[in-house]
Design an enzyme around this catalytic site. Structure first.
Site, mmCIF file in Angstrom:
data_model
loop_
_atom_site.group_PDB
_atom_site.id
_atom_site.type_symbol
_atom_site.label_atom_id
_atom_site.label_comp_id
_atom_site.label_asym_id
_atom_site.label_seq_id
_atom_site.Cartn_x
_atom_site.Cartn_y
_atom_site.Cartn_z
ATOM 1 N N GLU A 58 0.823 -1.205 0.000
ATOM 2 C CA GLU A 58 0.000 0.000 0.000
ATOM 3 C C GLU A 58 0.858 1.257 0.000
ATOM 4 O OE1 GLU A 58 -2.267 -2.993 2.668
ATOM 5 O OE2 GLU A 58 -0.206 -2.607 1.996
ATOM 6 N N ARG A 190 10.272 -22.250 -9.470
ATOM 7 C CA ARG A 190 11.331 -22.272 -8.456
ATOM 8 C C ARG A 190 11.698 -20.867 -7.983
ATOM 9 N NH1 ARG A 190 16.167 -26.347 -10.455
ATOM 10 N NH2 ARG A 190 15.201 -28.337 -9.852
ATOM 11 N N GLU A 268 11.092 -31.311 -4.141
ATOM 12 C CA GLU A 268 11.279 -31.982 -5.428
ATOM 13 C C GLU A 268 11.949 -33.339 -5.244
ATOM 14 O OE1 GLU A 268 13.401 -29.619 -8.219
ATOM 15 O OE2 GLU A 268 11.827 -28.121 -8.420
#
Length: 337
Positions: A58, A190, A268
């Site tokens: 903001e 990634r 992974e």
């Protein structure tokens, strides 16, 4: 698509979501929030959360608008992906900055579940700012929201395999099951993560770099932390050259990552690590990259069963499904409690 919202508001929400997405991978332990300041004539400025200690989205948008179109700020509206914060940390409350700028209407997507920072919407309403919470997709915030909800890192488990559930053939060959387009997509993914986790088996067998690379092979600007789980030594290779962290167990790795600021973690690993991670019940997302290929045997995606009966099996909601090159991508998420 959202008939209760004007096209101007919808455009601002899209701009805010895109801005937040651009900040993924750099803001942890803070959330990757996006913001768009707008009026009836269109977008005035956008902003995204800076690195920890920097400005929130903001304030970035308000500062940009003050520099380029100061006469359009007072009376404008603001779209933001997370409820404006209402506390003083390394920066002041965004809720106060919004009131001081003379913003007339705030549209926010997700409620802030952090008890330290919530209350921004109530503060704004108490200072004559119209506030509307809208139901709008903002997947980029989900890892941070899960991390707040569960008090741990949010884990995405990544699979790449054949249609019948194998990650490699009987002889161990696995390059390449998925298409070049899919592999590039995973590199961009990634770059949005705080860390990538594999097991020592994968580290020894594949000599991976665990980097995020562009189409030409060059490194992307954002690189995740490289983490190996297991007690075996990692041989000299890419990981020892680039640097990595090693922990004995997945739980030890996740605890250490959380304590050092990581919130969004991609696993992974091979079938043994994957089974261990699912057994911990910490997988909030599953990304399955499915090749149009059948093997009928080989190396399974998981090393052993997770449940003995369907009633006990981990179950996820379908979040998205699409084609990528020759492959299908299925994205699942843990149901919201």
């Amino acid at each position: 698509m959202y008939p209760d919202l004007s096209s101007t508001v919808q455009s601002a929400l899209v701009a805010a979501v895109n801005a937040g997405q651009s900040a993924r991978g750099i803001t942890s332990p803070n959330p990757p929030v996006g913001c768009a300041l707008f009026d009836d004539t269109g977008i005035i400025a956008t902003g995204a959360t800076e690195r920890a200690g920097g400005r929130h989205a903001e304030r970035v948008a308000l500062d940009a608008a003050a520099a380029t179109a100061p006469d359009r700020v007072r009376g404008a509206s603001l779209a933001v992906t997370l409820e404006p914060c209402n506390h003083t940390g390394r920066t002041g409350p965004c809720s106060e900055a919004i009131v001081e700028a003379g913003i007339a209407h705030v549209y926010y997507i997700r409620h802030d579940p952090n008890p330290i920072a919530d209350g921004g919407a109530a503060y704004l309403r108490g200072h004559d700012v119209a506030v509307t919470q809208v139901d709008y997709p903002v997947d980029g915030l989900d890892p941070w929201l899960n991390s707040i909800r569960y008090g741990r890192v949010s884990v995405t488990a990544k699979f790449a395999g054949t249609l019948d559930g194998f990650s490699a053939a009987v002889d161990g060959t696995s390059q390449w099951i998925t298409s070049a387009e899919t592999r590039q997509y995973t590199h961009f993914d990634r770059a949005m993560r705080d860390a990538i986790v594999i097991g020592t088996g994968t580290a020894i067998a594949d000599n991976p770099s665990l980097t995020a690379r562009d189409r030409d092979g060059s490194l992307l600007a954002r690189q995740p932390r490289r983490v190996v789980v297991g007690t075996r030594d990692v041989p000299e290779g890419n990981l020892t050259r680039l640097g990595f962290e090693q922990y004995a167990t997945p739980q030890e790795a996740f605890d250490a990552l959380y304590d050092t600021g990581a919130r969004d973690v991609l696993v992974e690993g091979g079938p043994t690590l994957m089974r261990s991670v699912f057994a911990l019940d910490v997988v909030d997302r599953v990304h399955a990259y499915v090749a149009p290929m059948l093997l009928g045997g080989g190396h399974s995606l998981l090393d052993g069963p997770l449940a003995d009966t369907l009633a006990d099996a981990p179950r996820y909601e379908l979040n998205d499904a699409f084609s990528l090159g020759e492959d299908a991508v299925i994205e699942l998420r843990r149901p919201w409690p």
